[in-house]
Design a protein around this motif. Structure first.
Motif, short mmCIF file in Angstrom:
data_model
loop_
_atom_site.label_atom_id
_atom_site.label_comp_id
_atom_site.label_asym_id
_atom_site.label_seq_id
_atom_site.Cartn_x
_atom_site.Cartn_y
_atom_site.Cartn_z
N CYS A 120 3.70 11.65 3.06
CA CYS A 120 3.43 12.13 4.42
C CYS A 120 4.37 13.29 4.72
O CYS A 120 5.28 13.59 3.94
CB CYS A 120 3.66 10.99 5.42
SG CYS A 120 5.37 10.42 5.50
N PRO A 121 4.19 13.99 5.86
CA PRO A 121 5.07 15.13 6.16
C PRO A 121 6.55 14.80 6.20
O PRO A 121 7.39 15.55 5.71
CB PRO A 121 4.57 15.60 7.54
CG PRO A 121 3.12 15.21 7.56
CD PRO A 121 3.06 13.90 6.82
N CYS A 122 6.91 13.66 6.77
CA CYS A 122 8.34 13.30 6.81
C CYS A 122 8.81 12.71 5.49
O CYS A 122 10.00 12.71 5.19
CB CYS A 122 8.63 12.34 7.97
SG CYS A 122 8.21 10.60 7.64
N GLY A 123 7.87 12.18 4.71
CA GLY A 123 8.18 11.70 3.37
C GLY A 123 8.45 10.21 3.25
O GLY A 123 8.63 9.71 2.14
N TYR A 124 8.44 9.47 4.36
CA TYR A 124 8.91 8.08 4.29
C TYR A 124 7.82 7.04 4.61
O TYR A 124 8.15 5.89 4.87
CB TYR A 124 10.10 7.89 5.24
CG TYR A 124 11.30 8.67 4.78
CD1 TYR A 124 12.09 8.22 3.73
CD2 TYR A 124 11.62 9.89 5.38
CE1 TYR A 124 13.18 8.96 3.28
CE2 TYR A 124 12.70 10.64 4.94
CZ TYR A 124 13.48 10.17 3.89
OH TYR A 124 14.55 10.90 3.44
N PHE A 125 6.56 7.43 4.56
CA PHE A 125 5.49 6.46 4.77
C PHE A 125 5.52 5.44 3.61
O PHE A 125 5.51 5.80 2.45
CB PHE A 125 4.13 7.16 4.82
CG PHE A 125 2.98 6.21 4.85
CD1 PHE A 125 2.75 5.41 5.97
CD2 PHE A 125 2.11 6.09 3.77
CE1 PHE A 125 1.68 4.53 6.01
CE2 PHE A 125 1.04 5.22 3.80
CZ PHE A 125 0.83 4.43 4.93
N GLY A 126 5.58 4.16 3.96
CA GLY A 126 5.62 3.11 2.95
C GLY A 126 7.00 2.80 2.43
O GLY A 126 7.15 1.90 1.59
N ASP A 127 8.04 3.53 2.90
CA ASP A 127 9.39 3.27 2.41
C ASP A 127 9.94 1.98 3.02
O ASP A 127 9.69 1.67 4.19
CB ASP A 127 10.30 4.46 2.77
CG ASP A 127 11.67 4.34 2.12
OD1 ASP A 127 11.72 4.29 0.88
OD2 ASP A 127 12.67 4.27 2.84
N ASP A 128 10.66 1.22 2.21
CA ASP A 128 11.16 -0.08 2.66
C ASP A 128 12.39 0.03 3.57
O ASP A 128 12.71 -0.91 4.29
CB ASP A 128 11.52 -0.95 1.45
CG ASP A 128 10.31 -1.24 0.57
OD1 ASP A 128 9.20 -1.31 1.14
OD2 ASP A 128 10.48 -1.38 -0.65
N GLU A 129 13.08 1.17 3.52
CA GLU A 129 14.35 1.27 4.22
C GLU A 129 14.32 2.23 5.41
O GLU A 129 14.98 1.98 6.42
CB GLU A 129 15.45 1.71 3.24
CG GLU A 129 15.64 0.74 2.08
CD GLU A 129 16.66 1.24 1.08
OE1 GLU A 129 17.35 2.23 1.39
OE2 GLU A 129 16.76 0.66 -0.01
N LYS A 130 13.59 3.33 5.28
CA LYS A 130 13.58 4.33 6.35
C LYS A 130 12.21 4.38 7.00
O LYS A 130 11.19 4.44 6.30
CB LYS A 130 13.96 5.69 5.79
CG LYS A 130 14.33 6.70 6.85
CD LYS A 130 15.05 7.90 6.25
CE LYS A 130 15.48 8.87 7.33
NZ LYS A 130 16.23 10.01 6.79
N LYS A 131 12.17 4.37 8.31
CA LYS A 131 10.91 4.32 9.04
C LYS A 131 10.23 5.68 9.06
O LYS A 131 10.88 6.71 9.26
CB LYS A 131 11.16 3.83 10.48
CG LYS A 131 9.88 3.62 11.27
CD LYS A 131 10.21 3.09 12.66
CE LYS A 131 8.91 2.89 13.46
NZ LYS A 131 9.18 2.42 14.84
N CYS A 132 8.93 5.67 8.85
CA CYS A 132 8.13 6.91 8.90
C CYS A 132 7.92 7.32 10.35
O CYS A 132 7.65 6.48 11.22
CB CYS A 132 6.78 6.67 8.21
SG CYS A 132 5.63 8.06 8.35
N THR A 133 8.05 8.61 10.64
CA THR A 133 7.90 9.13 12.00
C THR A 133 6.56 9.84 12.20
O THR A 133 6.35 10.46 13.24
CB THR A 133 9.04 10.10 12.32
OG1 THR A 133 9.01 11.18 11.37
CG2 THR A 133 10.38 9.40 12.25
N CYS A 134 5.69 9.79 11.20
CA CYS A 134 4.42 10.52 11.27
C CYS A 134 3.33 9.65 11.90
O CYS A 134 3.32 8.42 11.73
CB CYS A 134 3.96 10.97 9.88
SG CYS A 134 5.18 11.96 9.00
N SER A 135 2.39 10.30 12.57
CA SER A 135 1.25 9.57 13.11
C SER A 135 0.22 9.36 12.00
O SER A 135 0.26 10.01 10.95
CB SER A 135 0.60 10.37 14.25
OG SER A 135 0.04 11.57 13.74
#
Length: 499
Positions: free
Chosen positions: A344-359
């Motif tokens: 995703c644009p922020c890079g963290y979609f599906g990451d276990d530790e950092k929350k994704c900020t993308c819609s």
């Protein structure tokens, strides 16, 4: 052919990655003084007139104050490049009786001239050497090392300046043994990521495309950069094919001649012409420079969608076709595609530790930039997760490239033996041959049909799943594809990290 006021010199012009023979006919006659070049010559060839005039005078020869006509035959073939300087100058010297005609016998001439008369090398020297060998003549060019275009049954001679025409024959090229330093990158430098290493090992064994998707800093680029360390060296024919492409592009090809597979990693701002090939005259793009090697597209979703769609046809056919008004030019482009992308644009979609900020809309739009047709042509999809800090510090103790490479070589050797036994040789297996090579049991065939129905697989996806399963079986040296091989192939074919 030579006579009073006339001379014929053998030359060649590049078309794609092939050097096509050209006859340089020079006629010097009485009439209004002038210097004309005819025969579909482009601007760089027309500029030869001024370089040739200055070079002849600088080397102590006479530029005749006569009517000079240079015809480049065949006339319907477009001629490009500055390599016609040397044959045109040589033709004028013989036609005006300033040098002995024997200097031009049984040789193909190519080279650019400086204003002082020095002979400079031109791009595509290896292609010219192949053309000379095909014609059964020697090659006379700028001073080069013999190892740079050493071909069996080819006499390579060097002309340093036009003054060398006074004392033929030209000296032979000097042989030099080149030392190619091996790459130091090794998979053992990467701790963890055992599943990703297994996936890349399978991809290397069967030449399958691979896409790694995961958050920033998870190791996608590091994994891709070490892929060449587990690939087998180029065969003799592959090395020559690859080196010719790099020679035509004006790039160094010593590593290719020594069996090192190319690893190309264009920036995501690359244009369609830069990636697929183009320009005037057409020049090979990055996919052709990766021929018989690896094309690594980092930040795949950042590439222009139109540029990515341009690699769809070469992925299937193994060649890139550039269409121009005077015809089509084909460049070889049989490469292994390896790509990496953030989910995703922020890079963290599906990451276990950092929350994704993308819609959800942003994620779909970002992943949609790659395009379904391109994704469908990538066989192995790998979800790369960030590894724990403790494993990061264990670098140097992971699975080594040598260990992975042994399995790749074993799988390729078994696949070659299997195809030879089936009569398919080294060519790509057809759909019918692939189905026959897998030899699925009736139960496994029904399992694949049900999975394909459930997952809405296209016909291409089904066949690529079979090809991947066949590679998995080759790694175990099994003649029949089993249910476990199919399951592993289906698992890698399923798109990881997608919404």
């Amino acid at each position: 052919m030579s006579g009073k006021g006339r001379c014929l010199v053998q030359a060649a012009t590049l078309r794609g990655v092939e050097a096509v023979p050209v006859d340089v006919e020079v006629a010097v006659s009485s009439g209004v003084p002038g210097f004309a070049i005819v025969g579909m010559a482009d601007a760089s060839v027309q500029e030869s007139r001024e370089r040739v005039k200055a070079a002849l005078r600088s080397c102590g020869f006479t530029m005749p104050a006569s009517k000079i006509v240079v015809n480049l035959a065949p006339g319907a073939l477009r001629k490009t490049g500055s390599g016609f300087d040397l044959p045109i100058a040589a033709g004028i010297l013989v036609a005006t009786g300033q040098v002995d005609p024997s200097a031009l016998e049984r040789a193909l001439f190519v080279g650019e001239l400086s204003l002082e008369g020095a002979v400079r090398p031109v791009a595509g020297l290896l292609a010219y050497a192949l053309c000379a060998r095909m014609l059964g003549v020697g090659l006379v060019s700028a001073e080069v090392e013999e190892g740079s275009c050493a071909l069996g049954r080819l006499e390579l001679r060097c002309a340093r300046t036009l003054a060398d025409f006074r004392t033929p024959p030209f000296p032979r090229a000097v042989g030099k043994k080149m030392q190619i330093r091996a790459e130091s990158s090794d998979f053992c430098d990467i701790a963890g990521h055992d599943m990703a290493k297994r996936a890349l090992q399978i991809a290397a064994a069967g030449g399958h495309g691979a896409l790694m998707m995961g958050p920033p800093g998870s190791g996608k680029t590091m994994l891709a950069s070490r892929l060449p360390s587990i690939l087998p060296p180029l065969s003799e024919s592959e090395a020559l094919e690859t080196a010719v492409v790099h020679s035509v592009a004006g790039e160094n090809y010593d590593r290719s001649l020594h069996g090192v597979r190319p690893f190309r990693k264009p920036h995501h701002s690359a244009s369609l012409a830069g990636l697929v090939g183009g320009g005037s005259p057409p020049r090979p793009g990055e996919i052709s420079l990766a021929h018989n090697g690896v094309l690594f597209l980092d930040e795949l979703a950042e590439f222009s969608p139109s540029v990515l769609q341009g690699i769809r046809q070469p992925l299937e056919s193994g060649k890139a076709t550039v269409t121009r008004a005077d015809g089509n030019v084909e460049f070889p482009a049989r490469f292994m595609l390896v790509a990496a992308s953030n989910p995703c644009p922020c890079g963290y979609f599906g990451d276990d530790e950092k929350k994704c900020t993308c819609s959800e809309r942003q994620i779909r739009a970002y992943q949609g930039r790659i395009g379904g047709p391109v994704m469908d042509r990538i066989d192995v999809h790998i979800a790369v997760r960030r590894i724990p800090p403790g494993e990061v510090l264990a670098t140097g103790r992971g699975t080594s490239s040598e260990e992975l490479r042994r399995a790749v070589l074993k799988a390729r050797e078994y696949a070659s033996w299997r195809r030879a036994r089936a009569g398919t040789g080294s060519r790509r297996e057809t759909t019918e041959e692939l189905v026959r090579a897998c030899d699925l049991s009736s139960e496994d065939e029904e399992f694949l049909k049900a999975t394909a129905q459930r997952s809405c697989m296209s016909g291409r996806a089904i066949m690529r799943t079979l090809a991947l399963a066949r590679t998995v079986a080759d790694m175990e040296e099994r003649s029949r594809v089993r249910r476990a091989d199919l399951c592993e192939a289906i698992g890698f074919r399923s798109r990881q990290g997608e919404l």
